[in-house]
Design an enzyme around this catalytic site. Structure first.
Site, PDB file in Angstrom:
ATOM      1  N   SER A 114       2.465  -7.199   8.344  1.00  0.00           N
ATOM      2  CA  SER A 114       2.258  -7.024   6.655  1.00  0.00           C
ATOM      3  C   SER A 114       0.452  -7.120   6.558  1.00  0.00           C
ATOM      4  CB  SER A 114       2.885  -7.951   6.055  1.00  0.00           C
ATOM      5  OG  SER A 114       2.935  -7.422   4.669  1.00  0.00           O
ATOM      6  N   GLU A 160       3.255   1.139   8.440  1.00  0.00           N
ATOM      7  CA  GLU A 160       4.454   0.965   7.752  1.00  0.00           C
ATOM      8  C   GLU A 160       3.864   0.490   6.189  1.00  0.00           C
ATOM      9  OE1 GLU A 160       5.729  -2.495   6.523  1.00  0.00           O
ATOM     10  OE2 GLU A 160       3.735  -3.292   7.122  1.00  0.00           O
ATOM     11  N   HIS A 178       8.849  -3.948   7.274  1.00  0.00           N
ATOM     12  CA  HIS A 178       9.542  -4.789   6.471  1.00  0.00           C
ATOM     13  C   HIS A 178      11.124  -4.643   6.320  1.00  0.00           C
ATOM     14  CE1 HIS A 178       5.481  -5.467   5.130  1.00  0.00           C
ATOM     15  NE2 HIS A 178       5.675  -6.540   4.611  1.00  0.00           N
TER      16      HIS A 178
END
Lengths: 348, 348
Positions: free
Chosen positions: A143, A250, A318
């Site tokens: 992330s 992502e 995630h």
């Protein structure tokens, strides 16, 4: 999505035997300036850091410590672990110093991030890249941590690891991916394959199938992670070199038009034409209500003009079942079978 | 924020006399490759385009047409005005062709955008910059239109205009700013001053006061607009030259941590150090709930290390009372009084 309050599969410590049994998976030939950190072994000390946002609650910090201990490691707590300055885990200088100290500290064998959130781009100029280069260690997170993973690989040649944060539950799937990459150091090995059905078949198939956008096969070193963070490095001195890479992406909580805008930026910047292949992981919580293209449409359309293999759906991002992707490692992307295959040792 | 369903001050046509009375405000000396479009005059034909998102409803298109007519102009409808392809006003090629055609069309004197939304970065490579350069016209819009305003100025030398979209109400304030820049061609003239109190004094003061972050005075050509769009140009061939510029920035619907991330990208890219001054406009609907820094904190902190004047609060952005900022024009920023002063003619 990152937050978990239960340890599902770790407390029974199935990994401990795996750690104890871990031996050398083969010689690790040095490729130029590439640095491979030492593999994880039972009893090692993991430095736990918060280079981005603070933990949500103190109990999440205690949970993360329990997770790392249950994996078979000692924990060295970062000085900033309990700091909270709005959405940051303390001031920039303190977070950077904490991070640098973990690499300099001879007691610390590996560095895990407690969570992402936001904040790592702010400290990129404050990192001690020379010290990191001189003390190669496993760095694990994803992330917002994407900025660290790619900038450190770019500047130091160190292979870094896009994978679970410490404050999350390790499912059986996640634990196995973690083990094969970071503990057993396997290669060649497939990363992030869709797990078998769980729950209702329809739902799982939709979420976990790997989709081929464009076939063919390609090799390249892995770069990538969170799409937002990769775009936020463009135009900066920390922008990674995209040439001949396998790019994995992502994101979470971004509406399709935002994903479109970011992929369009990568496209306009020529990055999508420079890479040898693209792996789209999961784009979760994408706010697809209203009059919008689907995420699938956006990803597929921006890939349509490319002449390299492109797949979608590997377990990157995630999601509960999450793989570990080594940034900087040589991999093969088989666009026909949808397989991402690690081609070289990534730990020593 | 852009959508308005009532015409407040236009239907009485107060501008018509202003348009009729408009004369030359002075000679327009050519500065290198700088191109000044012809000022707006009554009876001119405005091309109405949708280079980004489609109109929300057909009635918004009819409303926008009424707005332009009430300003004293004829309307030439873009071929894509009624097109809707999810969040885009038709396919990229069609939107780009429509836009190009308006500049090529000798019947069209100026080009107004019906709205922003999302979609202009997608068509940047499809624009006919040579034709635009050969047919300099007023181009007006903001928000997603930021990419067009800056890319076209950069490639063509044409002064473009960050200001209201056609599908919005023109308040008295907006109409006056529009008139002094695009109709009367005034200079030197202050842009975007905080309007006088309306409604409850406390509320208006908080929203409309101009705040000095750093004093001093600077000169430079104006670039900027929507922060998200400016960042999405970084690393691309359409990235503007920030050196010695007065940078103006606004945004809507972005949480403080996102504004932080984008300003951090500009900072890391060296752009904040290259400019001669910064004007923060309005950052509306910033989702400031939860454990977050305020927008003010984020803007102020990222400006703290700079040695140029920085002000916040000019009427630039997603607000009812909105100024017109000419991209590419020479301006002075007085950080002590908070004034942004246009220093040269921007229309011929």
């Amino acid at each position: 999505m990152e937050r978990r309050t239960l340890i599902k599969s770790l407390m029974a410590a199935p990994l401990l035997s795996g750690l104890a049994a871990a031996g050398s998976a083969g010689a690790a030939p040095s490729t130029g300036e590439l640095l491979r950190p030492a593999r994880l072994r039972r009893g090692m000390t993991v430095g736990l850091v918060t280079p981005a946002s603070n933990a949500w609650e103190d109990e999440d910090i205690r949970f993360a410590i329990d997770v790392v201990k249950s994996l078979g490691f000692k924990v060295k707590e970062g000085a900033n672990l309990y700091q909270r300055t709005q959405y940051l885990a303390g001031p920039d200088a303190a977070r950077a110093e904490d991070f640098n100290r973990m690499f300099a500290d001879p007691e610390v064998d590996a560095v895990f991030c407690l969570r992402g959130g936001y904040g790592t781009p702010r400290i990129l100029p404050m990192l001690d890249y020379a010290t990191i280069r001189q003390n190669p260690k496993i760095l694990l997170g994803y992330s917002d941590i994407t900025a660290l993973l790619n900038a450190i690989h770019e500047r130091c040649g160190l292979i870094t690891f896009h994978g679970p944060i410490a404050a999350q539950n390790f499912t059986d799937y996640t634990l196995e991916e973690f083990s094969k990459v970071l503990v057993r150091g396997e290669f060649p090995v497939r990363l992030g394959e869709a797990p078998p059905f769980e729950g209702s078949p329809g739902r799982v198939e939709r979420r976990n199938r790997v989709t081929r956008f464009r076939g063919g096969s390609a090799r390249g070193r892995l770069i990538g992670g969170n799409l937002t963070l990769m775009c936020s490095l463009l135009g900066t001195p920390f922008e990674p070199d995209f040439r001949d890479k396998i790019l994995f992406l992502e994101d979470v909580g971004e509406a399709p038009y935002r994903i479109d805008r970011m992929l369009t930026q990568l496209w306009l910047a020529g990055k999508l034409d420079e890479v040898n292949g693209i792996v789209f992981g999961k784009f979760t919580d994408a706010e697809t209500s209203g009059n919008t293209f689907s995420v699938e449409h956006v990803l597929r359309e921006r890939s349509a003009g490319l002449e390299v293999p492109v797949v979608r759906g590997l377990m990157i991002g995630h999601v509960d079942d999450q793989t570990v992707v080594p940034v900087g490692a040589m991999a093969e992307l088989d666009g026909d079978s949808g397989a991402l295959i690690l081609q070289e040792p990534v730990v020593s």
